[in-house]
Write a protein that holds these residues in place. Structure first.
Motif, PDB file in Angstrom:
ATOM      1  N   GLU A  19      78.998  78.659  -8.401  1.00  0.00           N
ATOM      2  CA  GLU A  19      78.457  77.668  -7.394  1.00  0.00           C
ATOM      3  C   GLU A  19      77.632  76.821  -7.941  1.00  0.00           C
ATOM      4  OE1 GLU A  19      79.559  80.507  -4.065  1.00  0.00           O
ATOM      5  OE2 GLU A  19      77.761  79.953  -3.658  1.00  0.00           O
ATOM      6  N   ILE A  20      77.782  75.528  -7.775  1.00  0.00           N
ATOM      7  CA  ILE A  20      77.470  74.258  -7.498  1.00  0.00           C
ATOM      8  C   ILE A  20      77.095  73.842  -6.299  1.00  0.00           C
ATOM      9  CG2 ILE A  20      76.678  71.965  -8.518  1.00  0.00           C
ATOM     10  CD1 ILE A  20      78.899  72.851 -10.563  1.00  0.00           C
ATOM     11  N   HIS A  21      75.838  73.381  -5.431  1.00  0.00           N
ATOM     12  CA  HIS A  21      75.569  72.966  -4.212  1.00  0.00           C
ATOM     13  C   HIS A  21      74.862  71.618  -4.458  1.00  0.00           C
ATOM     14  CE1 HIS A  21      75.429  77.081  -3.093  1.00  0.00           C
ATOM     15  NE2 HIS A  21      74.587  78.238  -4.234  1.00  0.00           N
ATOM     16  N   ILE A  22      75.384  71.232  -4.144  1.00  0.00           N
ATOM     17  CA  ILE A  22      75.536  69.509  -4.130  1.00  0.00           C
ATOM     18  C   ILE A  22      74.603  68.865  -2.255  1.00  0.00           C
ATOM     19  CG2 ILE A  22      76.489  67.332  -4.042  1.00  0.00           C
ATOM     20  CD1 ILE A  22      78.792  69.187  -5.814  1.00  0.00           C
ATOM     21  N   ASN A  23      73.976  68.842  -2.999  1.00  0.00           N
ATOM     22  CA  ASN A  23      73.173  68.129  -1.128  1.00  0.00           C
ATOM     23  C   ASN A  23      73.112  66.448  -1.314  1.00  0.00           C
ATOM     24  OD1 ASN A  23      71.768  68.566   1.121  1.00  0.00           O
ATOM     25  ND2 ASN A  23      69.742  67.135   0.493  1.00  0.00           N
ATOM     26  N   THR A  68      68.465  61.652  10.239  1.00  0.00           N
ATOM     27  CA  THR A  68      68.880  61.570   8.313  1.00  0.00           C
ATOM     28  C   THR A  68      69.697  63.245   8.553  1.00  0.00           C
ATOM     29  OG1 THR A  68      67.436  60.494   7.632  1.00  0.00           O
ATOM     30  CG2 THR A  68      67.992  61.517   6.654  1.00  0.00           C
ATOM     31  N   LYS A  69      70.647  63.814   8.112  1.00  0.00           N
ATOM     32  CA  LYS A  69      71.687  64.092   8.138  1.00  0.00           C
ATOM     33  C   LYS A  69      71.656  64.670   6.874  1.00  0.00           C
ATOM     34  CE  LYS A  69      72.863  66.526  12.150  1.00  0.00           C
ATOM     35  NZ  LYS A  69      74.235  66.862  13.015  1.00  0.00           N
ATOM     36  N   ASP A  70      70.716  66.754   5.994  1.00  0.00           N
ATOM     37  CA  ASP A  70      71.412  66.918   4.879  1.00  0.00           C
ATOM     38  C   ASP A  70      72.746  67.513   5.292  1.00  0.00           C
ATOM     39  OD1 ASP A  70      68.927  66.417   2.885  1.00  0.00           O
ATOM     40  OD2 ASP A  70      67.874  68.550   3.731  1.00  0.00           O
TER      41      ASP A  70
END
Length: 77
Positions: A19-23, A68-70
């Protein structure tokens, strides 16, 4: 509705799986809104194009004015 990328996105690999996590830190610079945040992942290309579309993700996110939200997406390789 007016949204902006608040700061550079971050990407990290899962230690357990493929898995790759992208924020994506997204800031609402207008009044409160509900928005659809979309992420497109393209295969690299040596040409001046995006290459092949590998995946497309979207999320509904509610924002207050100035908030602001991630927004986190997980892509599996």
């Amino acid at each position: 509705m007016s949204l902006t990328l608040a700061s550079p996105l971050s990407v990290w690999l899962s230690q357990i799986s493929g898995e790759i996590h992208i924020n994506l830190p997204i800031k609402c610079v207008g009044p409160a809104t509900t928005a659809t945040i979309k992420l497109y992942i393209f295969e690299g290309s040596i040409l001046a194009t995006h290459g092949t579309l590998l995946a497309e993700y979207s999320q509904q996110v509610e924002f207050l004015g100035g908030q602001t939200k991630d927004v986190l997406f997980t892509h599996t390789e």
